[in-house]
Design a protein around this motif. Structure first.
Motif, PDB file in Angstrom:
ATOM      1  N   UNK A  41       0.801  -1.229   0.000  1.00 30.59           N
ATOM      2  CA  UNK A  41       0.000   0.000   0.000  1.00 30.59           C
ATOM      3  C   UNK A  41       0.830   1.274   0.000  1.00 30.59           C
ATOM      4  N   UNK A  42       1.970   1.280   0.698  1.00 32.92           N
ATOM      5  CA  UNK A  42       2.815   2.481   0.716  1.00 32.92           C
ATOM      6  C   UNK A  42       3.419   2.710  -0.665  1.00 32.92           C
ATOM      7  N   UNK A  63      -3.924   7.813  -3.738  1.00 33.10           N
ATOM      8  CA  UNK A  63      -3.005   7.748  -2.596  1.00 33.10           C
ATOM      9  C   UNK A  63      -3.635   8.337  -1.345  1.00 33.10           C
ATOM     10  N   UNK A  64      -4.338   9.436  -1.501  1.00 31.13           N
ATOM     11  CA  UNK A  64      -4.947  10.100  -0.347  1.00 31.13           C
ATOM     12  C   UNK A  64      -5.960   9.181   0.335  1.00 31.13           C
ATOM     13  N   UNK A  89      -7.333   5.001   4.677  1.00 32.50           N
ATOM     14  CA  UNK A  89      -7.777   3.623   4.916  1.00 32.50           C
ATOM     15  C   UNK A  89      -6.682   2.801   5.591  1.00 32.50           C
ATOM     16  N   UNK A  90      -5.469   2.873   5.072  1.00 33.62           N
ATOM     17  CA  UNK A  90      -4.372   2.042   5.583  1.00 33.62           C
ATOM     18  C   UNK A  90      -4.060   2.373   7.041  1.00 33.62           C
ATOM     19  N   UNK A 141      -4.439  -5.942   5.454  1.00 28.60           N
ATOM     20  CA  UNK A 141      -5.287  -4.761   5.241  1.00 28.60           C
ATOM     21  C   UNK A 141      -5.879  -4.666   3.840  1.00 28.60           C
ATOM     22  N   UNK A 142      -5.070  -4.950   2.816  1.00 34.33           N
ATOM     23  CA  UNK A 142      -5.555  -4.814   1.438  1.00 34.33           C
ATOM     24  C   UNK A 142      -6.713  -5.767   1.178  1.00 34.33           C
TER      25      UNK A 142
END
Length: 718
Positions: free
Chosen positions: A487-488, A499-500, A505-506, A534-535
């Protein structure tokens, strides 16, 4: 006899002291070289030069301040943090000075077990030369130099002491070496939790020796049993108590008959306490490493393995392997010959094989392992040198002439094996992790953020950010598996809008995962809730069965979880050099595990301007008149040429020229850094290029906090 003993101990002290001082003074060469270089200092103190060091520094800092909160991952229970805490409390030096010089002090302790081993074998001169070489050998110096504040400070010292105690256990079979060995194992595990593989290697070697040569000798059964008790997967205090009790039993003659039963109990407890499991995890990570990790969840996703990108975990050429262990390939080969001769004369030196073997693992496991072979090879080449000197002595009829030639040979040969390592020390001008300007920015940021806030950045900068800005990060030097890197990487290499939303969410899902993990520890095995990465969880929570569809949906106005803390993005210039690697972690179809088409990103700071043509290197040439880029045999149109710069007042500016509307690539000249970037459309539109390189930011989602040339910090608005 008493006088001889006192003389022997005096010799031991003198040789050890000289070797220790030599090791420490050599490490001060770096200090001398950069004494007037302010960029490597902050608040008048030298900064450390290893990223991981900031992890232990964070733990020590929090111990000293007595401030730590849930889920901040600060290592307040770690050995380096506690040892530093004690040192700061007891010594009249600043915290920064202690963490900077501590590696040089603790790392130099390697000279003691090397001299003790040789002293026990009645050849203290061999130990002295081995201590001089081992203490400054390339890989050992690199990981114990001033500023290299990491577990490597003692990671080799402990097992070398273990070799010493085991040698004495074999040679004397005195009971006291049972408890000394057990305490060393417990202390080693306390200092370096990953030590179990090496401990198990020592155990296996002794077991094999016993089965072949000493099946009727009860001492070896006792040694194996107490080693297993010390190696169990239990708390150090519990193991210490058990070891003390077992040692007391072994000292009672009436309990001798129960030795085999005690060993059986030790074996059972070792496996029941999970003693073997970490060993298998280590092997899987470094020896049987895969390119793709599969995250087991309700939705099985595939992620890129971090082990494929870490130089320390990659294969290395033999010449590099040899030089890191002994300073020179010839010295390394001679050290193996010397170790063979040493083994022939003193078979008990087979106990050093686990260290040597782990060092050889570097050939396919990565250069980080070379450090383990250093003490053994140092003893080997030192023994060979003195063996040759004795042969020279006996070759002369005249003892005086022989003695002069022998002494000359020892001095010249010693200088010969030390020289390449000393040369490396003088040339190894490693910089600090961050420079003064970067740290000043992070220190300023600390006053604007809360400890519960998050900063999104690549894992290389996680620990320093947590230390200087006292915030949380999603990934760092210890938390960077494929599933957390994905995710990063996605945020940094995709659009600002995607990305925002993913950042919010992350962060919120990460905090929920911490809470869930904590609640699981209080539940029975049946009641535990299965943890999902998480994903996968986000994908399912938003009603998707395909994670790719969820990632595409990030460009639409999703309903986001409630904001519980602020989020910042830290975008440093230094990330440019690793940006293709950063992109690699999200350049994958997480459903199938197949790598997507690689985005084009090329950086050049060694270019040649020939007027009409601009040569970037690697066969890439820009034709200014035609506005085309030649990449090998292919010629493609350039969409735009962008030049960025800073005014004398450090105000950012950029000039944009469109060359071909249908062009494939964009060329960015970063004048302040004298660097060109050639990127395709996907890379051009990535958050990092837009927000750091071009200072374009979507005002719906971001606001600038600090826009410096070295790094730019933005705050997430959603």
């Amino acid at each position: 006899m008493h006088k001889m003993s006192r003389f022997s101990y005096l010799n031991l002290f003198i040789f050890s002291s000289i070797a220790f001082l030599f090791s420490f003074v050599v490490r001060l060469i770096w200090v001398y070289q950069f004494n007037d270089y302010e960029a490597f200092t902050f608040a008048g103190q030298f900064m450390i030069n290893t990223n991981d060091g900031y992890y232990w520094a964070e733990g020590a800092r929090d111990l000293l301040s007595s401030i730590s909160q849930k889920y901040d991952l600060s290592p307040i229970d770690s050995a380096p943090a506690w040892l530093t805490y004690v040192a700061v409390k007891l010594l009249p030096f600043s915290f920064e000075s202690i963490i900077f010089y501590m590696p040089a002090i603790l790392g130099s302790l390697i000279v003691i077990p090397l001299i003790l081993i040789a002293h026990n074998l009645k050849m203290i001169e061999v130990g002295f030369l081995a201590a001089l070489l081992g203490s400054i050998a390339v890989s050992y110096y690199n990981r114990t130099m001033v500023g290299y504040y990491d577990t490597d400070m003692l990671t080799i010292v402990f097992p070398t002491f273990l070799v010493w105690s085991l040698i004495l256990a074999f040679r004397t079979q005195e009971e006291k070496y049972l408890i000394i060995t057990a305490i060393e194992i417990i202390a080693y595990r306390w200092w370096y939790p990953q030590s179990y593989s090496l401990e198990f290697a020592f155990f296996g070697l002794i077991l094999l020796y016993m089965l072949i040569f000493q099946r009727k000798n009860i001492f070896y059964y006792q040694l194996l049993a107490i080693m297993l008790f010390a190696m169990m997967g239990l708390d150090a205090l519990i193991r210490s108590g058990i070891v003390m009790g077992v040692y007391w039993l072994f000292k009672q003659e009436k309990f001798q008959k129960y030795t085999y039963g005690i060993l059986a109990v030790a074996i059972a407890l070792f496996f029941l306490s999970g003693g073997f499991e970490p060993i298998w995890v280590q092997l899987k990570g470094y020896v049987f490493k895969d390119a793709i990790e599969v995250a087991d969840a309700e939705l099985s996703l595939h992620f890129f393995s971090v082990m494929q990108t870490i130089r320390e975990a990659g294969q290395i050429p033999f010449s590099v392997f040899a030089e890191r262990i002994s300073g020179h390939t010839v010295t390394f080969i001679l050290s193996l010959v010397g170790y063979g001769l040493l083994l022939k004369r003193y078979p008990v030196m087979f106990l050093a094989l686990p260290l040597l073997g782990l060092g050889f693992l570097a050939l396919w496991g990565g250069l980080r392992f070379t450090i383990y072979a250093v003490p053994v090879c140092a003893l080997g080449v030192a023994y060979l040198l003195f063996t040759c000197s004795e042969f020279i002595m006996t070759s002369f009829v005249n003892d005086r002439v022989g003695s002069i030639v022998k002494s000359s040979f020892v001095i010249l040969a010693s200088l010969g094996i030390l020289y390449p390592n000393l040369l490396h020390v003088m040339n190894y001008r490693v910089p600090t992790v961050f420079n003064q300007t970067e740290v000043a920015q992070l220190d300023m940021l600390k006053s604007q953020v809360q400890r519960e806030d998050y900063i999104v950045t690549w894992w290389d900068y996680g620990y320093p950010l947590r230390y200087y800005s006292d915030v949380k990060t999603l990934i760092d030097g210890g938390k960077h598996s494929g599933e957390v890197n994905f995710p990063v990487s996605f945020m940094l290499t995709n659009s600002m809008e995607s990305a925002a939303r993913l950042a919010r969410l992350e962060v919120e899902y990460t905090e929920k995962a911490f809470s869930l993990e904590e609640s699981n520890t209080k539940k029975s095995k049946k009641e535990k809730v299965k943890l999902v990465n998480n994903t996968a969880k986000m994908t399912l929570d938003y009603g998707f069965r395909d994670a790719n569809d969820f990632l595409d949906a990030l460009q639409t106005p999703l309903v986001l979880p409630e904001k519980t803390r602020d989020i910042y993005f830290y975008l440093p210039y230094r990330m440019i050099h690793i940006f293709p690697t950063v992109a690699q972690f999200s350049n994958i179809d997480v459903m199938s595990g197949k790598t997507a088409k690689e985005p084009f990103f090329f950086e050049s700071s060694r270019f040649k301007d020939e007027g009409a043509l601009l040569h970037f290197g690697n066969g890439i040439v820009f034709d200014k008149a035609k506005g085309t880029l030649k990449i090998g045999a292919q010629e493609v149109m350039v969409k735009q040429f962008i030049q960025t710069s800073y005014t004398p007042e450090m105000k950012f500016s950029k000039v944009h020229n469109t060359l071909h509307v249908n062009g494939v690539f964009s060329i960015i000249y970063m004048q302040a850094y004298n660097t060109f970037l050639i990127v395709d459309e996907a890379m051009l539109n990535s958050l990092y290029i837009q927000m750091f390189v071009l200072e374009n930011y979507d005002e719906r989602f971001f606001e600038p906090i600090s826009l410096e040339a070295y790094a730019k910090v933005y705050k997430l608005k959603i």
